[in-house]
Write a protein that holds these residues in place. Structure first.
Motif, PDB file in Angstrom:
ATOM      1  N   ASN A  53      -7.392  -4.030  -0.552  1.00 31.19           N
ATOM      2  CA  ASN A  53      -8.492  -3.657  -1.504  1.00 31.19           C
ATOM      3  C   ASN A  53      -8.781  -2.134  -1.933  1.00 31.19           C
ATOM      4  N   GLN A  54      -7.489  -1.344  -1.735  1.00 26.39           N
ATOM      5  CA  GLN A  54      -7.667  -0.029  -2.113  1.00 26.39           C
ATOM      6  C   GLN A  54      -7.324  -0.006  -3.800  1.00 26.39           C
ATOM      7  N   PRO A  55      -7.700   1.051  -4.437  1.00 28.21           N
ATOM      8  CA  PRO A  55      -7.507   1.145  -5.959  1.00 28.21           C
ATOM      9  C   PRO A  55      -5.928   1.191  -6.312  1.00 28.21           C
ATOM     10  N   LYS A  56      -5.449   0.663  -7.303  1.00 32.21           N
ATOM     11  CA  LYS A  56      -4.231   0.636  -7.683  1.00 32.21           C
ATOM     12  C   LYS A  56      -4.127   2.166  -8.467  1.00 32.21           C
ATOM     13  N   HIS A  57      -3.065   2.791  -8.138  1.00 31.29           N
ATOM     14  CA  HIS A  57      -2.631   3.983  -8.788  1.00 31.29           C
ATOM     15  C   HIS A  57      -2.020   3.539 -10.341  1.00 31.29           C
ATOM     16  N   PRO A  58      -2.537   4.643 -11.072  1.00 34.91           N
ATOM     17  CA  PRO A  58      -2.085   4.381 -12.504  1.00 34.91           C
ATOM     18  C   PRO A  58      -0.401   4.212 -12.627  1.00 34.91           C
ATOM     19  N   ASN A  59       0.191   5.124 -11.853  1.00 31.59           N
ATOM     20  CA  ASN A  59       1.635   5.050 -11.876  1.00 31.59           C
ATOM     21  C   ASN A  59       2.333   3.861 -11.394  1.00 31.59           C
ATOM     22  N   PHE A  60       1.676   2.968 -10.654  1.00 29.76           N
ATOM     23  CA  PHE A  60       2.058   1.791 -10.001  1.00 29.76           C
ATOM     24  C   PHE A  60       1.665   0.487 -10.732  1.00 29.76           C
ATOM     25  N   MET A  61       2.761  -0.004 -11.289  1.00 33.97           N
ATOM     26  CA  MET A  61       2.811  -1.206 -11.990  1.00 33.97           C
ATOM     27  C   MET A  61       3.001  -2.413 -10.974  1.00 33.97           C
ATOM     28  N   PHE A  62       2.085  -3.284 -11.091  1.00 40.06           N
ATOM     29  CA  PHE A  62       2.452  -4.251  -9.992  1.00 40.06           C
ATOM     30  C   PHE A  62       1.959  -5.655 -10.453  1.00 40.06           C
ATOM     31  N   ARG A  63       2.982  -6.578 -10.934  1.00 45.49           N
ATOM     32  CA  ARG A  63       2.879  -7.614 -11.456  1.00 45.49           C
ATOM     33  C   ARG A  63       3.366  -8.931 -10.669  1.00 45.49           C
ATOM     34  N   PRO A  97       0.726  -1.313   0.058  1.00 38.07           N
ATOM     35  CA  PRO A  97      -0.029   0.046   0.064  1.00 38.07           C
ATOM     36  C   PRO A  97       0.779   1.394   0.089  1.00 38.07           C
ATOM     37  N   ASN A  98       1.982   1.292   0.469  1.00 37.45           N
ATOM     38  CA  ASN A  98       2.938   2.450   0.740  1.00 37.45           C
ATOM     39  C   ASN A  98       3.519   2.691  -0.774  1.00 37.45           C
ATOM     40  N   TYR A  99       3.817   1.526  -1.402  1.00 42.55           N
ATOM     41  CA  TYR A  99       4.487   1.803  -2.883  1.00 42.55           C
ATOM     42  C   TYR A  99       3.346   2.237  -3.717  1.00 42.55           C
ATOM     43  N   ASN A 100       1.874   1.918  -3.446  1.00 39.90           N
ATOM     44  CA  ASN A 100       0.702   2.508  -4.286  1.00 39.90           C
ATOM     45  C   ASN A 100       0.671   3.937  -4.178  1.00 39.90           C
ATOM     46  N   ALA A 101       0.807   4.334  -2.755  1.00 42.52           N
ATOM     47  CA  ALA A 101       0.602   5.566  -2.338  1.00 42.52           C
ATOM     48  C   ALA A 101       1.932   6.503  -2.990  1.00 42.52           C
ATOM     49  N   PHE A 141       5.604   9.312  -7.887  1.00 37.72           N
ATOM     50  CA  PHE A 141       6.874   8.564  -8.834  1.00 37.72           C
ATOM     51  C   PHE A 141       6.190   7.343  -9.776  1.00 37.72           C
ATOM     52  N   GLN A 142       6.796   7.033 -10.540  1.00 38.00           N
ATOM     53  CA  GLN A 142       6.358   5.780 -11.178  1.00 38.00           C
ATOM     54  C   GLN A 142       6.905   4.578 -10.415  1.00 38.00           C
ATOM     55  N   VAL A 143       6.102   3.490  -9.986  1.00 38.91           N
ATOM     56  CA  VAL A 143       6.636   2.577  -9.266  1.00 38.91           C
ATOM     57  C   VAL A 143       6.409   1.237  -9.880  1.00 38.91           C
ATOM     58  N   ILE A 144       7.525   0.137 -10.146  1.00 42.05           N
ATOM     59  CA  ILE A 144       7.170  -0.867 -10.411  1.00 42.05           C
ATOM     60  C   ILE A 144       7.487  -2.142  -9.155  1.00 42.05           C
ATOM     61  N   LEU A 145       6.445  -2.937  -9.055  1.00 43.80           N
ATOM     62  CA  LEU A 145       6.552  -4.183  -8.138  1.00 43.80           C
ATOM     63  C   LEU A 145       6.183  -5.380  -8.717  1.00 43.80           C
ATOM     64  N   LEU A 146       7.412  -6.305  -8.524  1.00 44.02           N
ATOM     65  CA  LEU A 146       7.233  -7.649  -9.318  1.00 44.02           C
ATOM     66  C   LEU A 146       7.443  -8.301  -7.803  1.00 44.02           C
ATOM     67  N   ALA A 147       6.453  -9.310  -7.958  1.00 48.98           N
ATOM     68  CA  ALA A 147       6.303 -10.275  -6.827  1.00 48.98           C
ATOM     69  C   ALA A 147       6.086 -11.796  -7.196  1.00 48.98           C
ATOM     70  N   ASP A 148       6.429 -12.564  -6.493  1.00 47.95           N
ATOM     71  CA  ASP A 148       6.256 -14.225  -6.728  1.00 47.95           C
ATOM     72  C   ASP A 148       4.742 -14.520  -6.437  1.00 47.95           C
ATOM     73  N   LEU A 149       4.019 -15.208  -7.253  1.00 45.94           N
ATOM     74  CA  LEU A 149       2.505 -15.353  -7.162  1.00 45.94           C
ATOM     75  C   LEU A 149       2.601 -16.751  -6.125  1.00 45.94           C
ATOM     76  N   ASP A 150       3.741 -17.330  -6.018  1.00 52.86           N
ATOM     77  CA  ASP A 150       3.771 -18.741  -5.346  1.00 52.86           C
ATOM     78  C   ASP A 150       2.777 -19.497  -5.689  1.00 52.86           C
ATOM     79  N   ASN A 151       2.203 -20.023  -4.604  1.00 59.97           N
ATOM     80  CA  ASN A 151       0.818 -21.167  -4.757  1.00 59.97           C
ATOM     81  C   ASN A 151      -0.391 -20.569  -5.230  1.00 59.97           C
TER      82      ASN A 151
END
Length: 174
Positions: free
Chosen positions: A41-51, A8-12, A17-27
């Motif tokens: 459950n907060q809306p994702k900011h357009p400058n936040f790429m989260f994959r 949520p902090n990265y989203n804020a 700034f433009q922020v990219i977060l890559l995480a493992d989906l795991d199981n």
């Protein structure tokens, strides 16, 4: 994990700034619901790429089957072929393994590598944990050998990440 708590902090932060977060989906099988959970459950900011990488970022490295086989000095046939994740989506290819990709790389692939130093660096200490040299052993492959064009053919989640990143870069260039 700590990254999950900070999402949520990265989203804020994406408001400035433009922020990219890559995480493992795991199981988990549903990236949208997992993303919503990470964002509280907060809306994702357009400058936040989260994959998410399916199942781990290492799966994207392994998706360059010829490159990874050459890097380890092993036969490409030791690296499984990608298969569809769902029968109705034959284009949705991923390399599917019995357990986490990083463990497969360490237990199965590094174990048969003739490259003694690389084998030592990648072999897990207790059969489950990455050695302290794991990341430094993988970085030369990423920096010098990994072919993303080959990898996207074997990983739908990577293909989607690359497409999204290209779209995002085009939007921000305008």
């Amino acid at each position: 994990s700590e990254v999950k708590k900070l999402t949520p902090n990265y989203n804020a932060l994406a408001a400035s700034f433009q922020v990219i977060l890559l995480a493992d989906l795991d199981n988990n099988n549903c990236p949208p619901s997992e993303q919503a959970a990470w964002l509280n459950n907060q809306p994702k900011h357009p400058n936040f790429m989260f994959r998410f990488a399916v199942d781990e970022a290492e799966s994207w490295l392994l998706a360059d089957r010829p490159g990874f086989a050459t890097f380890l000095g092993i036969d490409i046939n030791n690296i499984p072929e990608p298969t569809p994740l769902r029968p109705r989506e034959p284009h949705n290819l991923e390399i599917r393994l019995r357990y986490k990709t990083s463990l497969f790389m360490m237990r199965e692939l590094a174990a048969i590598s003739p490259k003694a130093e690389l084998k030592r660096q990648l072999t897990p200490l207790d059969n489950t944990s990455k050695s302290s040299e794991y990341n430094s052993a993988i970085l030369p492959f990423i920096d010098q050998h990994w072919n993303v064009h080959t990898a996207v053919q074997n990983s739908y989640s990577l293909k989607k990440m690359v497409q999204r990143l290209q779209e995002w870069c085009a939007q921000t260039a305008n």
